[in-house]
Every structure is written in C-alpha cells, then in structure tokens.
Write an enzyme that holds these catalytic residues in place. Structure first.
Site, PDB file in Angstrom:
ATOM      1  N   TYR A  58     -41.804   5.048 -79.597  1.00  0.00           N
ATOM      2  CA  TYR A  58     -43.059   5.530 -79.035  1.00  0.00           C
ATOM      3  C   TYR A  58     -43.743   6.406 -80.084  1.00  0.00           C
ATOM      4  O   TYR A  58     -43.322   7.540 -80.341  1.00  0.00           O
ATOM      5  CB  TYR A  58     -42.834   6.341 -77.766  1.00  0.00           C
ATOM      6  N   LEU A 211     -47.102   2.850 -60.916  1.00  0.00           N
ATOM      7  CA  LEU A 211     -48.544   2.835 -60.635  1.00  0.00           C
ATOM      8  C   LEU A 211     -49.247   1.772 -61.482  1.00  0.00           C
ATOM      9  O   LEU A 211     -50.467   1.791 -61.615  1.00  0.00           O
ATOM     10  CB  LEU A 211     -49.157   4.217 -60.893  1.00  0.00           C
ATOM     11  N   ARG A 213     -49.486   1.257 -64.664  1.00  0.00           N
ATOM     12  CA  ARG A 213     -50.264   1.835 -65.768  1.00  0.00           C
ATOM     13  C   ARG A 213     -51.612   2.386 -65.300  1.00  0.00           C
ATOM     14  O   ARG A 213     -52.615   2.292 -65.985  1.00  0.00           O
ATOM     15  CB  ARG A 213     -50.444   0.794 -66.874  1.00  0.00           C
ATOM     16  N   GLY A 214     -51.588   2.964 -64.114  1.00  0.00           N
ATOM     17  CA  GLY A 214     -52.790   3.576 -63.559  1.00  0.00           C
ATOM     18  C   GLY A 214     -53.632   2.639 -62.721  1.00  0.00           C
ATOM     19  O   GLY A 214     -54.543   3.084 -62.014  1.00  0.00           O
ATOM     20  N   SER A 217     -53.293   3.552 -59.131  1.00  0.00           N
ATOM     21  CA  SER A 217     -53.217   5.002 -58.936  1.00  0.00           C
ATOM     22  C   SER A 217     -54.321   5.523 -58.024  1.00  0.00           C
ATOM     23  O   SER A 217     -54.252   6.646 -57.520  1.00  0.00           O
ATOM     24  CB  SER A 217     -53.328   5.726 -60.281  1.00  0.00           C
TER      25      SER A 217
END
Length: 336
Positions: A58, A211, A213-214, A217
């Site tokens: 990452y 979620l 990746r939003g 959400s």
C-alpha cells in the site's frame, strides 16, 4: 457503543467485532491527510478496535509506516491491544504499476522482515499473501509463514482472495486463522462455495469492502469527480449505467435505514455483522467522523423483518459491474 469481540476462526486470536482497514489512508482513493489518519487510528484504538489491517504494498510501505507512527505515538495500553494483519506479495515498480505476485518462501521471509521494521513491532499477528501466486504452490507459501510462526515473527497464518480448493490445500499445510475477502450486500459471491468451506474448516472471515469502496455508504453521488489515482475511477461498478443502477440500490437501502433511524453505512455494516460470529468486517474509515459513523453499526440490531426488507431492496447478485477491472479479476483465485 460497546465494542464486542469475535474470534478469527478456531485457531486465530480474539479481536474486536470491527477491524480498521487502513489502505485508504495511503493509497488508491485519492489524497489523505496524514495527521487525520493517525488521529483516526488512535480514535479506533480508544474505541476498542484491536485489528488494524494493511498491506506492505500500500503506497510501497507508506501505510505500514503510518500505522507504525500511530502505534508509536499511542498510549502504551492501546498500543499493546493492537493486532496487525498484513498482506504481502504484490509486486510494484517505482511508478506504482503492478507486476504480479511473489509467494516464494524466500520472498515471504524477505517481505516479513521489511514489514516488521516499518511497523515497529516484533511480530505480525496475521500474515497472508495478498493474491495467489500462480507459479508457487500455496503449500510452499503457507509453509514459509508457518516457519515464521515457529520463530515468533508471526502469530497466525491467513489467506486472501483464494477459492475453496486453495483454502483446503492451505489448511492441510498449516492452521489457517482466517480468510480476508470482499463481502458486502453487493458482493456476496463467497456465500456459494467459499463460506461453507471456511465454516467447515473453522476458518474465520475478515470482510473487506463492506461499503463497496464507498459505493453503498450513502455518501457517494453520481456527479462526484474522482482523481486519476482513485481506484474507483477505473472500477466497473462506478462507471456510467452501472453506477446509476448501483446507486438506485443504495436509495432503496436508504429507505430502510431511515425507517430505523440509522445511516445507510450503518445498516450496510450491520448486515455484514449479522451474517455470523465468524465474520469480522473491516471498515475503511479515513477520518474520525467516518469512523464514528461506522462504529455506530455496532448498536444497530436487525430483526428478521429488517433482513427480509434488505434482501428485497438489494438482492444477491443485484450489483452491476465486476468488483475489479478485468485485468485484476484475472488474479482472483476466489473467482475461478
């Protein structure tokens, strides 16, 4: 909010009912604020979150160093309760391009040495290859992790995004604490073959992408502009008609959430929590505000009527578009 705990399978540690996925604090979702990221990790630890998830690739080690800073500056009691879950094996170049996976035993030990240094810890709690290396038998990769466990550098072996056959082969080599894999209302593929196998073998699930990746959400809008370095700018589920279709699912879910007086994100996380005590959702909050909202899911109780309504609003396989671009889908042993 009272933080509950769950056990990662029959051989893994007892951890908080929610874990914190730290990837977005360093990579793939546009810019992030370092000070806010550290503050968010501290807030998570203070709330009782014990599981911190990262990957050595990452932002090429940035995320591990960020977690290392957060642990180093946290009160000793909070630092001692933190457990690290680390993925390794993804190969990248200085420009950030991806070039495959390396699961050779020598590479496994090399990756671990660097992760221990960046995190500033003497052991990693759960260690796993991020994706199956097609050129190296999983038995060799897991065997190398087992050797690290024997020497005290790792506590538990895990897996990530692998299919049922690979899970069985890995578990026959060494005890596997858990499988990390995407699982959400609109990513339910594990229910067909993978989840039955992990439950048969006593392997827990750490669910990422709860979620999506939003996307589910409740905060993502059709006209949102994504940076070029944001993964979602290239994700099929965030494109054109797919995006509109998926946001329509979110609006159906919003009606149920509003009736219960909770947010869309909270009901989506609560749904994952409802799927079993062997599943630990990872929330990818990058700010204290979003973390607080996610933690609120722990206070949401879904009864049979709620679950039926959610299932009707967002049926299995209702999402439009793959969860990764085509090239990345090819690396998912879990999809084969």
């Amino acid at each position: 909010m009272t933080m509950r705990t769950r056990t990662l399978g029959t051989t893994g540690p007892r951890v908080s009912a929610l874990g914190l996925g730290c990837m977005g604090m360093s990579a793939l979702y546009g810019g992030a604020d370092r000070a806010e990221s550290v503050a968010t990790i501290h807030a998570a630890l203070e709330a009782g979150v014990t599981l911190l998830d990262t990957g050595d690739f990452y932002a090429m080690g940035h995320n591990e160093m960020l977690i290392g800073e957060a642990l180093r500056t946290a009160p000793a009691a909070l630092r001692e309760q933190a457990m690290t879950s680390v993925k390794f094996g993804a190969l990248r170049d200085p420009e950030g391009n991806w070039s495959g996976y390396d699961g050779r035993p020598a590479a496994v030990k090399n990756f671990a040495a660097y992760s221990l240094q960046r995190l500033g810890v003497d052991h990693i709690d759960v260690y796993r290859i991020a994706r199956l290396d097609p050129d190296v038998p999983i038995e060799e990769t897991v065997g190398a992790i087992a050797e690290l466990i024997e020497k005290g550098y790792v506590r538990h072996a895990g897996l990530s995004e692998v299919g049922a056959e690979t899970i069985r082969r890995a578990a026959a080599t060494a005890p596997i604490a858990d499988l990390q894999i995407e699982y959400s209302l609109i990513s339910r593929g594990i229910e067909r073959e993978i989840l039955p196998v992990t439950r048969e073998l006593g392997i827990g699930i750490t669910a990422y992408g709860v979620l999506s990746r939003g996307l589910i959400s409740g905060h993502f809008s059709r006209d949102r502009q994504l940076a070029a370095n944001d993964f979602r700018a290239h994700s099929p589920r965030f494109q054109g008609e797919n995006l509109q279709h998926n946001l329509n699912l979110v609006e159906a879910l919003r009606k149920i959430a509003e009736q219960k007086g909770v947010s869309v994100a909270q009901i989506a996380i609560a749904w994952v929590l409802s799927r079993g005590e062997d599943i630990v959702p990872l929330v990818g909050a990058r700010t204290r505000e979003r973390l607080g909202e996610s933690l609120g899911a722990l206070d949401v109780t879904l009864d049979a009527a709620d679950l039926t309504a959610i299932e009707e609003a967002v049926p299995a396989d209702a999402a439009a578009g793959d969860r990764y671009p085509t090239a990345q889908m090819a690396h998912l042993d879990s999809e084969r």
